[in-house]
Design an enzyme around this catalytic site. Structure first.
Site, PDB file in Angstrom:
ATOM      1  CG  ASP A 189     -34.693  69.264   1.236  1.00 52.90           C
ATOM      2  OD1 ASP A 189     -35.493  69.944   1.903  1.00 52.90           O
ATOM      3  OD2 ASP A 189     -33.541  69.644   0.967  1.00 52.90           O
TER       4      ASP A 189
ATOM      5  CG  HIS B 162     -33.939  72.992  -2.133  1.00 49.38           C
ATOM      6  ND1 HIS B 162     -34.038  72.935  -3.489  1.00 49.38           N
ATOM      7  CD2 HIS B 162     -32.687  72.576  -1.847  1.00 49.38           C
ATOM      8  CE1 HIS B 162     -32.899  72.511  -4.023  1.00 49.38           C
ATOM      9  NE2 HIS B 162     -32.064  72.283  -3.034  1.00 49.38           N
TER      10      HIS B 162
ATOM     11  CB  ILE C  47     -31.645  65.101  -0.483  1.00 47.04           C
ATOM     12  CG1 ILE C  47     -30.576  64.043  -0.759  1.00 47.04           C
ATOM     13  CG2 ILE C  47     -32.503  64.691   0.699  1.00 47.04           C
ATOM     14  CD1 ILE C  47     -29.537  63.927   0.346  1.00 47.04           C
ATOM     15  CB  SER C  48     -30.866  64.924  -6.199  1.00 44.87           C
ATOM     16  OG  SER C  48     -32.067  64.299  -6.634  1.00 44.87           O
ATOM     17  NE  ARG C  49     -30.877  71.584  -8.039  1.00 45.05           N
ATOM     18  CZ  ARG C  49     -30.065  71.707  -7.009  1.00 45.05           C
ATOM     19  NH1 ARG C  49     -30.235  70.945  -5.926  1.00 45.05           N
ATOM     20  NH2 ARG C  49     -29.079  72.601  -7.028  1.00 45.05           N
TER      21      ARG C  49
ATOM     22  CB  ILE D 282     -23.962  64.688  -0.729  1.00 49.89           C
ATOM     23  CG1 ILE D 282     -23.555  66.156  -0.807  1.00 49.89           C
ATOM     24  CG2 ILE D 282     -25.254  64.544   0.080  1.00 49.89           C
ATOM     25  CD1 ILE D 282     -24.505  67.026  -1.609  1.00 49.89           C
TER      26      ILE D 282
ATOM     27  CD  GLU E  10     -37.146  72.970  -4.985  1.00 50.96           C
ATOM     28  OE1 GLU E  10     -36.453  73.991  -4.774  1.00 50.96           O
ATOM     29  OE2 GLU E  10     -36.679  71.828  -4.911  1.00 50.96           O
TER      30      GLU E  10
END
Length: 282
Positions: free
Chosen positions: A222, A246, A196-198, A116, A227
């Site tokens: 994201d 996400h 954009i990972s965790r 990615i 979440e």
């Protein structure tokens, strides 16, 4: 039907894989995950039951890279703010208040240069950005040259130079709160953090403080922890933050490809063949 189950296709952490479930599925051979991140699985526990595991890196990398660049661009050009101005009844604004950040010539620091991260570098090169990256292992020289990326052995060097810092690592004990108060203070006051990972890779309390006090310019996320965030969370009240739910892999084509890749891994396991995307416990 426990004895009949030989494979599980895991979609968004469901079903929950725990000891009780594994004990009730004595003939389980494989768990195929719908995505790259495996932090919701106890890999060693699963392996103890002789069950193989696989993820779907090929299917998700392009869509997730697109999401990362979309967040970078939206934050730089303040798209959410100016959209709200454009649809407001009065549409009153001062041009000086909506000035964005130029992308071309800016420096992007990528933390985590896997599949990615590398696709993000390809996209950033097309936007004429300077690219730095930090990774556990250095990429081949030809791969660096193809995207014009410079390796930073130490994360501190990347943080001090980058105008945009994009976090693209897997969540593990080593990366939990990888970006904390110290790391945020190393960044430029004009810099933007993109995650954009965790969510747990970033210390959210430290991030809130950094955004409130001008330690960094902005953030585009994201992922959060948890979440979704509680509706009274301070991150939701800041104008210099963009949060998406996400979205990384959520395109019609990616969802189809994830399922195809999962089925490919499941069939390989059931036929005693090597899994194309097998994940081993570290």
């Amino acid at each position: 039907v426990g004895k009949k189950v030989q494979a599980i296709y895991l979609w968004w952490h469901k079903p929950v894989i725990d000891t009780e479930l594994l004990q009730n599925l004595p003939n389980l051979k494989v768990i195929a995950n719908s995505g790259v991140g495996m932090d919701h699985l106890d890999l060693k526990l699963v392996a103890c039951f002789g069950v193989k595991m696989a993820n779907a890196p090929r299917a998700v990398s392009s869509s997730t890279a697109d999401t990362g660049m979309a967040l970078l661009l939206a934050s730089a050009r303040r798209l959410v703010e100016v959209h709200n101005i454009s649809i407001s009844p009065s549409m009153e604004y001062c041009e000086a208040d909506i000035l964005g950040v130029k992308i071309a010539g800016a420096t992007l620091g990528i933390i985590g240069m896997g599949s990615i991260g590398y696709k993000i570098a390809l996209r950033a090169k097309a936007f004429e950005m300077n690219i730095l990256y930090h990774n556990r292992t250095r990429r081949k020289e030809q791969e660096e040259q193809a995207v014009g990326a410079t390796y930073c052995k130490k994360i501190d060097s990347l943080l001090q130079q980058a105008d945009f810092v994009m976090v693209v690592v897997s969540l593990s004990p080593q990366t939990h709160k990888l970006i904390g108060k110290r790391e945020l203070e190393l960044m430029k006051p004009t810099a933007t953090l993109i995650n954009i990972s965790r969510g747990a890779v970033v210390d959210q309390e430290a991030l809130v403080a950094a955004l409130q006090t001008g330690v960094i310019r902005a953030a585009a996320l994201d992922v959060t922890s948890p979440e979704p965030l509680p509706r009274d969370h301070p991150l939701l009240k800041l104008k210099n933050v963009i949060i998406t739910p996400h979205l990384g892999t959520k395109t019609d084509k990616a969802s189809y490809m994830i399922t195809e890749e999962a089925v490919e891994n499941i069939l390989a396991a059931l036929n005693g063949l090597p899994l194309p995307s097998e994940v081993l416990p570290s």
